[in-house]
Scaffold this active site. Sequence first.
Site, PDB file in Angstrom:
ATOM      1  N   LYS A  18      -4.466 -12.454 -16.220  1.00 32.80           N
ATOM      2  CA  LYS A  18      -3.655 -11.246 -15.964  1.00 32.80           C
ATOM      3  C   LYS A  18      -2.517 -11.531 -14.992  1.00 32.80           C
ATOM      4  O   LYS A  18      -1.762 -10.642 -14.635  1.00 32.80           O
ATOM      5  CB  LYS A  18      -4.536 -10.155 -15.348  1.00 32.80           C
ATOM      6  N   ARG A  73     -11.576 -26.228  -9.766  1.00 31.12           N
ATOM      7  CA  ARG A  73     -10.841 -27.182 -10.617  1.00 31.12           C
ATOM      8  C   ARG A  73      -9.635 -26.473 -11.187  1.00 31.12           C
ATOM      9  O   ARG A  73      -9.737 -25.324 -11.636  1.00 31.12           O
ATOM     10  CB  ARG A  73     -11.723 -27.694 -11.744  1.00 31.12           C
ATOM     11  N   ARG A 127     -19.789 -31.869 -16.655  1.00 31.75           N
ATOM     12  CA  ARG A 127     -20.535 -32.443 -15.535  1.00 31.75           C
ATOM     13  C   ARG A 127     -20.212 -31.818 -14.189  1.00 31.75           C
ATOM     14  O   ARG A 127     -21.106 -31.478 -13.425  1.00 31.75           O
ATOM     15  CB  ARG A 127     -20.229 -33.950 -15.384  1.00 31.75           C
ATOM     16  N   THR A 128     -18.933 -31.728 -13.886  1.00 27.10           N
ATOM     17  CA  THR A 128     -18.601 -31.343 -12.514  1.00 27.10           C
ATOM     18  C   THR A 128     -19.114 -29.932 -12.221  1.00 27.10           C
ATOM     19  O   THR A 128     -19.775 -29.696 -11.214  1.00 27.10           O
ATOM     20  CB  THR A 128     -17.079 -31.459 -12.272  1.00 27.10           C
ATOM     21  N   HIS A 135      -9.877 -36.260  -7.269  1.00 27.43           N
ATOM     22  CA  HIS A 135     -11.181 -35.744  -7.692  1.00 27.43           C
ATOM     23  C   HIS A 135     -12.222 -36.284  -6.699  1.00 27.43           C
ATOM     24  O   HIS A 135     -13.015 -37.170  -7.033  1.00 27.43           O
ATOM     25  CB  HIS A 135     -11.470 -36.203  -9.117  1.00 27.43           C
TER      26      HIS A 135
HETATM   27  C1  NCD Z   1     -13.256 -36.637 -14.983  1.00 23.78           C
HETATM   28  C2  NCD Z   1     -12.194 -35.604 -14.626  1.00 23.78           C
HETATM   29  O1  NCD Z   1     -12.369 -34.427 -14.873  1.00 23.78           O
HETATM   30  O2  NCD Z   1     -11.195 -36.054 -14.079  1.00 23.78           O
HETATM   31  N1  NCD Z   1     -14.429 -36.033 -15.447  1.00 23.78           N
HETATM   32  C3  NCD Z   1     -15.386 -35.676 -14.543  1.00 23.78           C
HETATM   33  O3  NCD Z   1     -15.162 -34.867 -13.677  1.00 23.78           O
HETATM   34  N2  NCD Z   1     -16.560 -36.311 -14.598  1.00 23.78           N
HETATM   35  C4  NCD Z   1     -12.781 -37.680 -15.896  1.00 23.78           C
HETATM   36  C5  NCD Z   1     -12.154 -37.270 -17.189  1.00 23.78           C
HETATM   37  O4  NCD Z   1     -12.057 -36.087 -17.515  1.00 23.78           O
HETATM   38  O5  NCD Z   1     -11.755 -38.176 -17.914  1.00 23.78           O
END
Ligand code: NCD
Length: 307
Positions: A80, A101, A51-52, A129
Amino acid sequence: MRHLMSPLDLSVPELEKILDLASDIEKNPKKYAHTCDDKRLATLFYEPSTRTRLSFEAAMMNLGGKVLGFSSADSSSAAKGETVADTIRVVSCYADICAMRHPKEGAPLVASMVSNIPVINAGDGGHQHPTQTLTDLLTIRSLKGRLDNLTIGLCGDLKFGRTVHSLIEALVRYQNVKFVLISPEELRIPSYIREDVLKKNNIEFVEVERLEDAIPDLDILYMTRVQKERFFNEEDYVRMKDFYILDNQKLSLAKDDMYILHPLPRVNEIAVEVDKDPRAAYFKQVQYGVYVRMALILTLLEVELPC
Ligand code: NCD
């Protein structure tokens, strides 16, 4: 130049402005279709995501912009031995804004310190997040019509669940928000959230173990999965993973106007039968995630908005 590391990087009025812009985008998507025609977004994902990453990419495409990036550390020069600081210096030459991320807490912050382009924290380890929080706030505001006077239940892995940490930090700034923290003893909220965020701001909260006892009082139930990748050993994960399963029977104890949110991915913590209930809002939440990321990109890039 603005970065977004935590929801607290935005004041409440700034945050409201982003949510208002996201709501306008929802109503008039065409108006914004060319606002980023000459812009590029880089997605630097050192940890898995569906999703993100895709919602960031969809958001930029909806604005007319282009996207580039990588979706795992293995497919980048991190394999690397390149540092995050060097990678961001390089990416600054290719893109106008980036979402990062990383499994290590603080990695996006390190990147932001040397970056020439805005850096958005798209999840750093078990820490924060903030764009999931913007998504959650927009979802709650759209469904309930407010962000104050709410009793919010957070259920599951409150220790490692970064979305929970960011959401609490953002919501304590609203009036009369109460929290019911529902978790097994081993997965309770970290003490810095309990002491420095909840107690320091005189927020009403309780910590309980049984979902059935908590559910009747809630306006929002925020379910989370047990964060397998942050456990030190498999046995502990296996013992914890099915601790909560929200099914129709438990849901029958809830108010008619309570909404269920989940950042997703879901594992076992919400039975599939619940998806049909009108209170299940977790797939709607995904759509709000695109609108709010569009609004965030426009804000951080300081794009002149169409009238
Ligand atoms: C969340 C995350 O990555 O922290 N997912 C997301 O970004 N929608 C929640 C999760 O991974 O449980």
